[in-house]
Design a protein around this motif. Structure first.
Motif: not given
Length: 342
Positions: A211-218
């Motif tokens: 929700e804060i910018g796809l951080k885990g997906a990075e």
């Protein structure tokens, strides 16, 4: 399916504090696969070995939340949105007021309410003004800042709205359908895969901080996947207060196969494969394009994957009353099952 959906949507998992969701997901996966990893960034990745293309099916564990910004001498909590750095204030303040709150303390949670001054104490001019950041606070029943501190609550403590998930016929509503429906889908899919022959090398994952910018997906994109199938809520527009034609996605008409959102165009080759799979197996689906939207698959292309988004429709997204249709959830499972098995 509803009980599994209820379990995961009611679970606290605010952005940056997804550990309870991740632990439950790993525990529920253990009878279904021996290969489960909790990564250094907090993602959960499970492997279901097979031959063929390397496919990851995944959703995110975090949910919409707020944080304690300050604590008054009298023990009230001033709040700030998770999205403040993106230029927003307290988002959706009208939906906050009157909602139950759950504050995540260092050792335990504290129940409370999102509140604002009532009409009985406001002047007429004040009643006509829109709510802003300083008009909403959280009341946890404390009488002083010291009492709040004793509960392990301080600036930076996350706050979520805290309704129960309910069912009305074939529809269910509550918080965190975005994106905990994905965990229910993946777990049910994993159960149905037992004894089936995969047509791919399959991974399932639960990411953090979407929700804060796809951080885990990075971090997930480094897995070297050929295809990424993100699961996230679709935007339904089938209610009367939204003008007809703005969003033609309907509850109960099947998951949306999304062509484009505000970040990326999804892979048309895989979309057509999914469409053929759905049509061959009599699974309803919808065509979707979401402009004010992004999903974890938006960063997967940078890791070499063909990015895709499967999105069961959801009314009232990013609110504490997100509503989905259980048939759409079931048809999402069926679509995935037929796509990844021989």
């Amino acid at each position: 399916m509803f009980e599994l959906l209820k379990k995961y949507t009611e679970m606290p998992g605010p952005l940056g504090h997804e550990h309870r969701v991740q632990k439950a997901f790993m525990d529920d996966l253990k009878p279904l696969t021996d290969e489960i990893q909790l990564t250094n960034t907090g993602n959960v990745v499970a492997h279901f070995p097979g031959e063929g293309r390397k496919i990851v099916v995944f959703g995110h564990a975090d949910e919409i939340c707020y944080y304690v910004l300050s604590v008054s001498d009298e023990g009230f909590l001033r709040i700030v949105s998770y999205a403040t750095l993106r230029g927003e204030k307290v988002s959706y303040p009208y939906c906050l007021v009157g909602q139950k709150a759950l504050v995540i303390g260092d050792e335990k949670d504290a129940r409370g309410v999102f509140a604002t001054p009532s009409a009985h104490v406001l002047y007429q001019k004040e009643r006509e003004q829109p709510l802003d950041t300083w008009s909403v606070h959280v009341d946890i029943g404390a009488s002083s800042s010291d009492e709040v501190a004793e509960l392990g609550i301080h600036p930076g403590s996350p706050i979520i709205w805290n309704p129960t998930t309910e069912r009305i016929g074939k529809k269910a509503f509550g918080k965190a359908m975005d994106d905990r429906f994905a965990h229910a889908v993946m777990l049910e899919l994993a159960k149905r895969l037992e004894g089936s022959e995969l047509s791919c090398d399959l991974y399932m994952a639960s990411t953090v901080q979407e929700e804060i910018g796809l951080k885990g997906a990075e971090d997930l994109r480094r897995g070297g996947y050929d295809i990424s199938l993100a699961l996230d809520v679709g935007i339904a527009g089938d209610y009367p207060t939204l003008e007809k034609g703005r969003m033609p996605i309907k509850l109960g008409d099947g998951p949306a196969l999304v062509y484009k959102d505000g970040f990326i165009h999804y892979n048309i080759e895989i979309i057509k494969e999914l469409r053929r799979t759905a049509e061959k197996n009599g699974i309803p689906y919808q065509h979707g394009i979401f402009t004010l939207y992004g999903s974890d698959s938006g960063v997967m292309m940078a890791g070499g994957a063909k990015p895709n988004l499967i999105a069961p429709p959801c009314r009232y997204t990013h609110l504490p009353i997100e509503m989905v249709h259980l048939d759409d959830i079931e048809n999402t499972i069926k679509l995935l099952y037929h796509y990844i098995t021989k």
